[in-house]
Every structure is written in structure tokens, then in C-alpha cells.
Design a protein around this motif. Sequence first.
Motif, PDB file in Angstrom:
ATOM      1  N   LYS A  52      -1.366  30.316   5.736  1.00 13.51           N
ATOM      2  CA  LYS A  52      -0.971  31.394   4.620  1.00 13.51           C
ATOM      3  C   LYS A  52      -2.145  31.167   3.458  1.00 13.51           C
ATOM      4  O   LYS A  52      -2.259  31.997   2.712  1.00 13.51           O
ATOM      5  CB  LYS A  52       0.423  30.985   4.060  1.00 13.51           C
ATOM      6  CG  LYS A  52       1.411  31.297   4.862  1.00 13.51           C
ATOM      7  CD  LYS A  52       2.906  30.883   4.286  1.00 13.51           C
ATOM      8  CE  LYS A  52       3.988  31.066   5.207  1.00 13.51           C
ATOM      9  NZ  LYS A  52       5.321  30.440   4.694  1.00 13.51           N
ATOM     10  N   LEU A  53      -2.769  30.155   3.513  1.00 16.15           N
ATOM     11  CA  LEU A  53      -3.865  29.953   2.684  1.00 16.15           C
ATOM     12  C   LEU A  53      -5.386  30.514   2.789  1.00 16.15           C
ATOM     13  O   LEU A  53      -5.356  30.450   4.242  1.00 16.15           O
ATOM     14  CB  LEU A  53      -3.998  28.456   2.283  1.00 16.15           C
ATOM     15  CG  LEU A  53      -2.660  27.426   1.906  1.00 16.15           C
ATOM     16  CD1 LEU A  53      -2.912  25.942   1.839  1.00 16.15           C
ATOM     17  CD2 LEU A  53      -2.234  28.048   0.539  1.00 16.15           C
ATOM     18  N   HIS A  54      -6.021  30.555   1.930  1.00 15.33           N
ATOM     19  CA  HIS A  54      -7.291  31.108   1.837  1.00 15.33           C
ATOM     20  C   HIS A  54      -8.326  29.767   1.391  1.00 15.33           C
ATOM     21  O   HIS A  54      -7.816  29.562   0.239  1.00 15.33           O
ATOM     22  CB  HIS A  54      -7.721  32.317   1.410  1.00 15.33           C
ATOM     23  CG  HIS A  54      -9.038  32.802   1.093  1.00 15.33           C
ATOM     24  ND1 HIS A  54      -9.726  33.334   2.177  1.00 15.33           N
ATOM     25  CD2 HIS A  54     -10.077  32.851   0.316  1.00 15.33           C
ATOM     26  CE1 HIS A  54     -10.827  33.767   1.941  1.00 15.33           C
ATOM     27  NE2 HIS A  54     -11.073  33.170   0.530  1.00 15.33           N
ATOM     28  N   PHE A  55      -9.216  29.412   2.113  1.00 10.22           N
ATOM     29  CA  PHE A  55     -10.090  28.398   1.564  1.00 10.22           C
ATOM     30  C   PHE A  55     -11.580  28.986   1.634  1.00 10.22           C
ATOM     31  O   PHE A  55     -11.847  29.569   2.152  1.00 10.22           O
ATOM     32  CB  PHE A  55     -10.104  27.344   2.650  1.00 10.22           C
ATOM     33  CG  PHE A  55      -8.941  26.745   2.911  1.00 10.22           C
ATOM     34  CD1 PHE A  55      -8.295  25.558   2.034  1.00 10.22           C
ATOM     35  CD2 PHE A  55      -8.005  27.042   3.859  1.00 10.22           C
ATOM     36  CE1 PHE A  55      -6.907  25.212   2.136  1.00 10.22           C
ATOM     37  CE2 PHE A  55      -6.704  26.562   4.413  1.00 10.22           C
ATOM     38  CZ  PHE A  55      -6.276  25.525   3.204  1.00 10.22           C
ATOM     39  N   GLU A  56     -12.309  28.432   0.377  1.00 11.44           N
ATOM     40  CA  GLU A  56     -13.697  28.963   0.350  1.00 11.44           C
ATOM     41  C   GLU A  56     -14.709  27.911   1.034  1.00 11.44           C
ATOM     42  O   GLU A  56     -15.810  27.788   0.984  1.00 11.44           O
ATOM     43  CB  GLU A  56     -13.985  28.939  -1.319  1.00 11.44           C
ATOM     44  CG  GLU A  56     -13.158  29.940  -1.891  1.00 11.44           C
ATOM     45  CD  GLU A  56     -13.271  29.934  -3.295  1.00 11.44           C
ATOM     46  OE1 GLU A  56     -14.066  28.950  -3.973  1.00 11.44           O
ATOM     47  OE2 GLU A  56     -12.591  30.694  -4.082  1.00 11.44           O
ATOM     48  N   HIS A  57     -14.305  26.782   1.512  1.00  9.27           N
ATOM     49  CA  HIS A  57     -15.084  25.741   2.085  1.00  9.27           C
ATOM     50  C   HIS A  57     -14.698  25.529   3.376  1.00  9.27           C
ATOM     51  O   HIS A  57     -13.226  25.912   3.766  1.00  9.27           O
ATOM     52  CB  HIS A  57     -15.175  24.652   1.045  1.00  9.27           C
ATOM     53  CG  HIS A  57     -13.632  23.792   0.689  1.00  9.27           C
ATOM     54  ND1 HIS A  57     -13.052  24.672  -0.418  1.00  9.27           N
ATOM     55  CD2 HIS A  57     -12.768  23.118   1.256  1.00  9.27           C
ATOM     56  CE1 HIS A  57     -12.008  23.984  -0.769  1.00  9.27           C
ATOM     57  NE2 HIS A  57     -11.778  23.227   0.448  1.00  9.27           N
ATOM     58  N   PRO A  58     -15.269  24.681   4.171  1.00 12.03           N
ATOM     59  CA  PRO A  58     -14.847  24.302   5.712  1.00 12.03           C
ATOM     60  C   PRO A  58     -13.420  23.645   5.756  1.00 12.03           C
ATOM     61  O   PRO A  58     -13.457  22.563   4.787  1.00 12.03           O
ATOM     62  CB  PRO A  58     -16.017  23.481   6.203  1.00 12.03           C
ATOM     63  CG  PRO A  58     -17.345  23.777   5.382  1.00 12.03           C
ATOM     64  CD  PRO A  58     -16.657  24.264   3.815  1.00 12.03           C
ATOM     65  N   VAL A  59     -12.673  23.919   6.434  1.00 15.11           N
ATOM     66  CA  VAL A  59     -11.257  23.396   6.497  1.00 15.11           C
ATOM     67  C   VAL A  59     -10.966  23.092   8.117  1.00 15.11           C
ATOM     68  O   VAL A  59     -11.518  23.843   9.114  1.00 15.11           O
ATOM     69  CB  VAL A  59     -10.119  24.316   6.271  1.00 15.11           C
ATOM     70  CG1 VAL A  59      -8.819  23.540   6.462  1.00 15.11           C
ATOM     71  CG2 VAL A  59     -10.433  24.447   4.654  1.00 15.11           C
ATOM     72  N   ARG A  60     -10.371  21.835   8.456  1.00 15.61           N
ATOM     73  CA  ARG A  60     -10.144  21.485   9.654  1.00 15.61           C
ATOM     74  C   ARG A  60      -8.673  20.984   9.736  1.00 15.61           C
ATOM     75  O   ARG A  60      -8.323  20.203   9.010  1.00 15.61           O
ATOM     76  CB  ARG A  60     -11.152  20.589  10.299  1.00 15.61           C
ATOM     77  CG  ARG A  60     -11.024  20.037  11.459  1.00 15.61           C
ATOM     78  CD  ARG A  60     -11.960  18.979  12.200  1.00 15.61           C
ATOM     79  NE  ARG A  60     -12.385  17.900  11.450  1.00 15.61           N
ATOM     80  CZ  ARG A  60     -13.152  17.059  11.594  1.00 15.61           C
ATOM     81  NH1 ARG A  60     -14.140  17.308  12.559  1.00 15.61           N
ATOM     82  NH2 ARG A  60     -13.405  15.814  10.849  1.00 15.61           N
ATOM     83  N   ALA A  61      -7.819  21.685  10.635  1.00 15.13           N
ATOM     84  CA  ALA A  61      -6.544  21.295  10.666  1.00 15.13           C
ATOM     85  C   ALA A  61      -6.489  20.580  12.111  1.00 15.13           C
ATOM     86  O   ALA A  61      -6.985  21.068  13.171  1.00 15.13           O
ATOM     87  CB  ALA A  61      -5.599  22.415  10.983  1.00 15.13           C
ATOM     88  N   ILE A  62      -5.964  19.360  12.086  1.00 16.34           N
ATOM     89  CA  ILE A  62      -6.187  18.243  13.246  1.00 16.34           C
ATOM     90  C   ILE A  62      -4.654  17.925  13.656  1.00 16.34           C
ATOM     91  O   ILE A  62      -4.049  17.083  13.197  1.00 16.34           O
ATOM     92  CB  ILE A  62      -6.919  17.012  12.994  1.00 16.34           C
ATOM     93  CG1 ILE A  62      -8.302  17.383  12.335  1.00 16.34           C
ATOM     94  CG2 ILE A  62      -7.214  16.135  13.932  1.00 16.34           C
ATOM     95  CD1 ILE A  62      -9.102  16.260  11.640  1.00 16.34           C
TER      96      ILE A  62
END
Length: 98
Positions: A57-67
Motif C-alpha cells: 500500500k506504500l509508495h517509496f521514492e527510493h529503492p526498497v527491498r522486502a525480504i
Amino acid sequence: MKFYGKAALIMALFTLAACQHGQKNRATAAVTDPDADRCGASAYQNYVGQPLSALSKLHFEHPVRAIPYHSAVTMDFNLNRLNFLGDKDNVITRVYCG
């Protein structure tokens, strides 16, 4: 003053010095290292304990990693990347930069 009196005085000073303890200032204790929090992980600590699916549901402006638990990830270290680490129940256990 005899030797025993000097020795007793020195021991008393050491005993008093041992009773001293440092006090932390709350303002300085809460300060975080800005280089260690380049990705803004401190703003997402409230997601610890929530399911990994909450990130969709979130919007990120930088790289994101769900592990997810036991998943393979690259070992490159990127301080600008936000990582969400999940456990075996897909619950977020840690949010960190790297």
C-alpha cells in the motif's frame, strides 16, 4: 600522617570515585547518525510487527527491498536502500538501511 592513614585516605577516595556514575542526556541519547539512516528507516519502524503485505500500500521514492524468511538476497550494501526483513510468518521483524 603515617603510611596507614595515607593508604586509608587513598582507599576512601577510590571508593567514592567508584560510586560515581554517568548520566545520559535524553536529548543526545535520541540523536541518530544521519549517515546510518540515509534511507529513512527510522520513519518506518512502526511497521515492525505488521505483515509484509502491508508494504504493498506504500509508495517509496527510493529503492526498497522486502525480504521474506529464508529468501536469497544480494550482498551488495546500499545505504540508500530500505530493507524490510520478514520472519517465517511473513511478519516484519526489522527495518534497516543497507
